[in-house]
Structure formats: structure tokens, C-alpha cells
Design an enzyme around this catalytic site. Structure first.
Site, PDB file in Angstrom:
ATOM      1  CB  ALA A 167     -29.904 -27.965 -17.887  1.00 33.01           C
ATOM      2  CB  CYS A 168     -25.409 -30.608 -20.112  1.00 36.56           C
ATOM      3  SG  CYS A 168     -25.930 -31.229 -21.720  1.00 36.56           S
ATOM      4  CB  ALA A 169     -22.604 -27.055 -22.391  1.00 31.34           C
TER       5      ALA A 169
END
Length: 102
Positions: free
Chosen positions: A9-11
Site C-alpha cells: 500500500a502507498c498513498a
């Protein structure tokens, strides 16, 4: 043996998508049966419920959300090493994820 699922997961889920591709290549080369996918940090609870990952790896840029995410899901959560993330080192990130699962 059941396939292990690794969630990154990232922004927005975009920068981790490239890393997912590299991790999948590394897994294929090592003949490891894993399902790896990327998502945006806002979608973590829903995606975790849908895919039931063995681990959730966070991009370094959202590491400040670690505590909130840990409280939202009942799944091991860790942060990807900044250097490995920056270099998009799929091999190292895959090994890191597997070491945390096993």
C-alpha cells in the site's frame, strides 16, 4: 500448499504497482506461489477483508499511518525499507515479506 497473499500500500497505489510487478517476477524466478497486489492506503481495510493477505507492506511515504492501519486490520503490517523501495528491489522486498510471514 495455499498461495500466500502480500498486499502493498502507498498513498495512491501507483508507486507500489511497479514494485508489485518486480516482486512477481522475483517470485516466478524463485518458483514461489504468491499473490501480490497494490492498493491505496485509504482502501486498506476493504482490500484486506476482500483478499485476506498474510502481510500488508506499507510504502515508506505512508509509514506515519502505521499505527492507524495496525488498529484497523488484524493482519501483520510492516514498512518497506526506504532504500529497497526507492530502488524498486522486488527481490529484497519479496524476501522481506516472506521472512515476516514464515
Amino acid at each position: 500448499m495455499m498461495t500466500k497473499t502480500i498486499m502493498l500500500a502507498c498513498a495512491g497505489g501507483m508507486s507500489t504497482s511497479l514494485l508489485v510487478t518486480k516482486m512477481r517476477k522475483a517470485a516466478k524466478k524463485r518458483n514461489i506461489d504468491v499473490y501480490i497486489f497494490a492498493t491505496a492506503s485509504a482502501a486498506i481495510p476493504e482490500e484486506a477483508q476482500k483478499h485476506n493477505p498474510a502481510i500488508i507492506l506499507l510504502g515508506p511515504q505512508i509509514s506515519f499511518q502505521y499505527d492507524n492501519i495496525v488498529n484497523e486490520v488484524n493482519i501483520p503490517v510492516d514498512v518497506i525499507d526506504m532504500k529497497d523501495y526507492g530502488m524498486m528491489n522486488g527481490e529484497k522486498v519479496l524476501s522481506f515479506a516472506l521472512s515476516k510471514i514464515n
